[in-house]
Design an enzyme around this catalytic site. Structure first.
Site, mmCIF file in Angstrom:
data_model
loop_
_atom_site.group_PDB
_atom_site.id
_atom_site.type_symbol
_atom_site.label_atom_id
_atom_site.label_comp_id
_atom_site.label_asym_id
_atom_site.label_seq_id
_atom_site.Cartn_x
_atom_site.Cartn_y
_atom_site.Cartn_z
ATOM 1 N N ASN A 1 68.290 -20.379 48.225
ATOM 2 C CA ASN A 1 68.961 -20.940 47.058
ATOM 3 C C ASN A 1 68.958 -22.478 47.080
ATOM 4 O O ASN A 1 69.447 -23.093 48.037
ATOM 5 C CB ASN A 1 70.402 -20.439 46.996
ATOM 6 C CG ASN A 1 70.997 -20.609 45.602
ATOM 7 O OD1 ASN A 1 70.343 -21.127 44.697
ATOM 8 N ND2 ASN A 1 72.220 -20.153 45.423
ATOM 9 N N HIS B 1 83.570 -8.133 44.819
ATOM 10 C CA HIS B 1 84.046 -9.521 44.793
ATOM 11 C C HIS B 1 85.093 -9.723 43.704
ATOM 12 O O HIS B 1 84.764 -10.003 42.557
ATOM 13 C CB HIS B 1 82.866 -10.461 44.558
ATOM 14 C CG HIS B 1 81.891 -10.445 45.680
ATOM 15 N ND1 HIS B 1 81.057 -9.386 45.894
ATOM 16 C CD2 HIS B 1 81.663 -11.305 46.702
ATOM 17 C CE1 HIS B 1 80.328 -9.616 46.979
ATOM 18 N NE2 HIS B 1 80.689 -10.766 47.497
ATOM 19 N N ARG C 1 86.346 -8.324 48.604
ATOM 20 C CA ARG C 1 86.547 -9.713 48.975
ATOM 21 C C ARG C 1 87.404 -10.354 47.907
ATOM 22 O O ARG C 1 87.172 -10.123 46.699
ATOM 23 C CB ARG C 1 85.197 -10.438 49.075
ATOM 24 C CG ARG C 1 85.317 -11.843 49.641
ATOM 25 C CD ARG C 1 84.014 -12.604 49.631
ATOM 26 N NE ARG C 1 83.764 -13.205 48.319
ATOM 27 C CZ ARG C 1 82.757 -14.053 48.117
ATOM 28 N NH1 ARG C 1 81.924 -14.367 49.083
ATOM 29 N NH2 ARG C 1 82.569 -14.583 46.905
ATOM 30 N N TYR D 1 85.334 -22.627 45.683
ATOM 31 C CA TYR D 1 84.244 -21.694 45.956
ATOM 32 C C TYR D 1 84.635 -20.266 45.599
ATOM 33 O O TYR D 1 85.764 -19.833 45.862
ATOM 34 C CB TYR D 1 83.827 -21.733 47.444
ATOM 35 C CG TYR D 1 83.037 -20.501 47.740
ATOM 36 C CD1 TYR D 1 83.610 -19.403 48.383
ATOM 37 C CD2 TYR D 1 81.767 -20.361 47.186
ATOM 38 C CE1 TYR D 1 82.915 -18.232 48.517
ATOM 39 C CE2 TYR D 1 81.075 -19.185 47.319
ATOM 40 C CZ TYR D 1 81.647 -18.128 47.983
ATOM 41 O OH TYR D 1 80.956 -16.966 48.104
ATOM 42 N N ASP E 1 86.414 -15.374 52.033
ATOM 43 C CA ASP E 1 85.378 -16.319 52.449
ATOM 44 C C ASP E 1 85.946 -17.732 52.419
ATOM 45 O O ASP E 1 86.314 -18.235 51.355
ATOM 46 C CB ASP E 1 84.176 -16.208 51.485
ATOM 47 C CG ASP E 1 82.932 -16.897 52.029
ATOM 48 O OD1 ASP E 1 81.843 -16.629 51.487
ATOM 49 O OD2 ASP E 1 83.051 -17.675 52.998
ATOM 50 N N HIS F 1 84.291 -20.346 53.514
ATOM 51 C CA HIS F 1 83.103 -21.115 53.110
ATOM 52 C C HIS F 1 82.995 -22.452 53.836
ATOM 53 O O HIS F 1 82.790 -23.505 53.209
ATOM 54 C CB HIS F 1 83.108 -21.306 51.588
ATOM 55 C CG HIS F 1 81.736 -21.110 51.001
ATOM 56 N ND1 HIS F 1 80.941 -22.152 50.608
ATOM 57 C CD2 HIS F 1 81.015 -19.994 50.772
ATOM 58 C CE1 HIS F 1 79.801 -21.691 50.138
ATOM 59 N NE2 HIS F 1 79.820 -20.377 50.229
ATOM 60 N N GLU G 1 85.707 -15.203 56.577
ATOM 61 C CA GLU G 1 84.285 -15.505 56.699
ATOM 62 C C GLU G 1 84.050 -17.006 56.733
ATOM 63 O O GLU G 1 84.697 -17.755 56.004
ATOM 64 C CB GLU G 1 83.567 -14.899 55.504
ATOM 65 C CG GLU G 1 82.131 -15.225 55.366
ATOM 66 C CD GLU G 1 81.554 -14.602 54.112
ATOM 67 O OE1 GLU G 1 82.095 -13.583 53.636
ATOM 68 O OE2 GLU G 1 80.591 -15.151 53.577
ATOM 69 N N GLU H 1 75.723 -16.107 57.496
ATOM 70 C CA GLU H 1 74.796 -16.051 56.356
ATOM 71 C C GLU H 1 73.857 -17.249 56.325
ATOM 72 O O GLU H 1 72.765 -17.152 55.774
ATOM 73 C CB GLU H 1 75.550 -15.940 55.036
ATOM 74 C CG GLU H 1 76.355 -17.137 54.657
ATOM 75 C CD GLU H 1 77.113 -16.923 53.362
ATOM 76 O OE1 GLU H 1 77.933 -15.991 53.290
ATOM 77 O OE2 GLU H 1 76.869 -17.683 52.419
ATOM 78 N N ARG I 1 76.638 -11.985 59.957
ATOM 79 C CA ARG I 1 76.256 -11.859 58.555
ATOM 80 C C ARG I 1 74.811 -12.243 58.273
ATOM 81 O O ARG I 1 74.418 -12.442 57.130
ATOM 82 C CB ARG I 1 77.196 -12.714 57.691
ATOM 83 C CG ARG I 1 78.542 -12.063 57.544
ATOM 84 C CD ARG I 1 79.506 -12.816 56.675
ATOM 85 N NE ARG I 1 78.996 -13.301 55.419
ATOM 86 C CZ ARG I 1 78.731 -12.583 54.332
ATOM 87 N NH1 ARG I 1 78.885 -11.255 54.378
ATOM 88 N NH2 ARG I 1 78.306 -13.134 53.221
ATOM 89 N N GLU J 1 77.499 -6.850 52.027
ATOM 90 C CA GLU J 1 77.940 -7.538 50.813
ATOM 91 C C GLU J 1 77.080 -7.055 49.658
ATOM 92 O O GLU J 1 75.864 -6.889 49.788
ATOM 93 C CB GLU J 1 77.793 -9.045 50.961
ATOM 94 C CG GLU J 1 78.211 -9.817 49.709
ATOM 95 C CD GLU J 1 78.244 -11.305 49.922
ATOM 96 O OE1 GLU J 1 77.874 -11.773 51.013
ATOM 97 O OE2 GLU J 1 78.656 -12.008 48.991
ATOM 98 N N TRP K 1 80.529 -27.541 51.795
ATOM 99 C CA TRP K 1 80.731 -26.755 50.572
ATOM 100 C C TRP K 1 80.832 -25.297 50.905
ATOM 101 O O TRP K 1 80.126 -24.823 51.782
ATOM 102 C CB TRP K 1 79.553 -26.957 49.615
ATOM 103 C CG TRP K 1 79.701 -26.096 48.401
ATOM 104 C CD1 TRP K 1 80.592 -26.297 47.370
ATOM 105 C CD2 TRP K 1 79.019 -24.868 48.116
ATOM 106 N NE1 TRP K 1 80.481 -25.293 46.463
ATOM 107 C CE2 TRP K 1 79.528 -24.395 46.877
ATOM 108 C CE3 TRP K 1 78.044 -24.120 48.765
ATOM 109 C CZ2 TRP K 1 79.066 -23.200 46.295
ATOM 110 C CZ3 TRP K 1 77.571 -22.950 48.180
ATOM 111 C CH2 TRP K 1 78.094 -22.540 46.962
#
Ligand code: CS2
Ligand code: MG
Length: 402
Positions: free
Chosen positions: A37, A122, A147, A159, A210, A212, A236, A262, A283, A339, A402
């Protein structure tokens, strides 16, 4: 059988995806997700310029040898771009192997270890009342784990809270937008949300959150302690994870389970975290951690240390990645959760697939290979669109994770 053609398809059915298609001289083809991404074109170039030419003429069944060739042969090892490119090749070769063997890939990985792959949805909203309504919606849809992400009073955005509830697309502009963050406001608010969710939905619904990457270890310890009464399945990415030893501090203070990984792309990013049991779920994903071949190694190391899988599955990981993930999720002994952020109808049309959702589980296709493909003609109708992830700053303007 030899590799005869290697194509890199960049398409944007609502968001950008990069897909590798490997075609053999006998007409069998396989696909691999190569989406990173905000850095899609970097991976596409890596594949087109540095990998594809070297694959022509290779035996597609030599999956391990090809993985080692691309990893050690690059000299410059590791990193998200390199490992996403290697992942795409690896995934496509497993797809071909399954098709040639006439078996769904999970049967090549040791067969089914469970009836289905438990996924989490989510629930996200600005206010706590809206969050409760979103949790109720996912419970209604049959999800066994949810989540929970919430707006924070005093912050314009945060986020994980998105306008479109079923999908979450953080890459929202050609150049990074900027968010403002306050750890104090966040830490003061999140426990109140989980108190309300537990009050409303009882003690056993599996809840996740999360963070983040936004806290320091001692702040994460404080968050974990404050959430202990609500018995989360995991928090997370509590802190940025370059400093794996930093998680020792969190572990000293709280029993709230931790999920990380992740953004990791090799076993070396998480070897200490796993070996010292500093985390509870890993993850890492098929698309960003070197494909099925390497991800299986990470999960095997995790299995030795009471760590379960919890693979990332956001909208910006394509249906090709999800299809591949489900075969691994079904077969490994230490599966935890998968997820599952849904894709838009346009995306699903470009990537026809056989996996399906039913009562809180995802089930991979039973067809030979991964059970997913790319419609190249349809993909060609969606040209790449520049999009990048946001940058986060503290209220005083300091750049923050972020
Ligand atoms: C998130 C992702 O799904 C998650 O757990 O961390 O939404 C992540 O922000 C995006 O995949 C980044 O592209
Ligand atoms: Mg995350």
């Amino acid at each position: 059988m030899k590799i005869a053609d290697v194509r890199v398809v960049v398409t944007c059915p609502g968001r950008n995806f990069v897909t590798l298609k490997i075609v053999t001289d006998e007409g069998v083809h396989g696909v691999g997700d190569a989406t990173l991404n905000g850095r899609e074109l970097a991976v596409a170039a890596y594949l087109r310029d540095h990998v594809a030419p070297a694959l022509i003429g290779r035996d597609p069944s030599r999956i391990e040898d090809t993985w080692q060739y691309l990893y050690k042969g690059a000299y410059w090892r590791r990193g998200p771009v390199t490992m996403t490119a290697i992942a795409a090749v690896d995934t496509a070769l497993w797809d071909i192997l399954g098709k040639v063997a006439g078996l769904p890939v999970y049967k090549l990985l040791g067969g089914r270890s469970r009836e289905g792959v438990t996924v989490y949805g989510h629930a996200n909203a600005d206010t706590t009342d809206q969050v409760l309504a979103e949790v109720a919606r996912y419970v209604e849809l049959g999800y066994r784990a949810v989540r929970v992400q919430t707006g924070v009073p005093g912050l314009a955005s945060t986020y994980g809270v998105s306008g479109d509830k079923m999908f979450y697309e953080p890459a929202d502009a050609a150049l990074p937008t900027e968010n403002v963050w306050s750890t104090a406001k966040y830490l003061a608010h999140v426990p109140t949300v989980f108190a309300r969710v537990r009050d409303e939905f009882g003690p056993t619904l599996r809840l996740l959150h999360d963070v983040h990457h936004r806290l320091t270890p001692i702040e994460a310890a404080r968050l974990g302690k404050s959430l202990e009464p609500y018995a989360l399945t995991w928090i997370e990415d509590p802190v940025p994870a370059e400093l794996q030893e930093g998680f020792r501090l969190i572990r000293q203070h709280t029993t709230t389970p931790i999920a990380v990984g992740e953004v990791f792309n090799t076993v070396w990013d998480c070897e200490t975290l796993i070996r010292e049991q500093l985390i509870d779920y890993i993850r890492t994903t098929v698309v960003h951690a070197g494909g099925i071949t390497h991800l299986r190694r990470i999960f095997d190391l995790a299995a030795l240390h009471h760590v379960r899988s919890g693979s990332h599955g956001a909208t910006d990981l394509s249906p090709v990645c999800m299809a591949a993930a489900l075969h691994l999720d079904l077969a490994i002994p230490n599966f935890g959760l998968q997820e599952y952020m849904r894709h838009t109808p346009e995306t699903d049309a470009v990537f026809p697939h056989g996996y399906h959702y039913d009562g809180g589980y995802l089930h991979p296709a039973e067809t030979p290979g991964l059970g997913v493909d790319i419609d190249e003609d349809l993909a060609a109708r969606y040209p790449y669109r520049p999009a990048q992830l946001p940058v986060n700053r503290l209220e005083d303007g300091t750049v923050h994770s972020w």
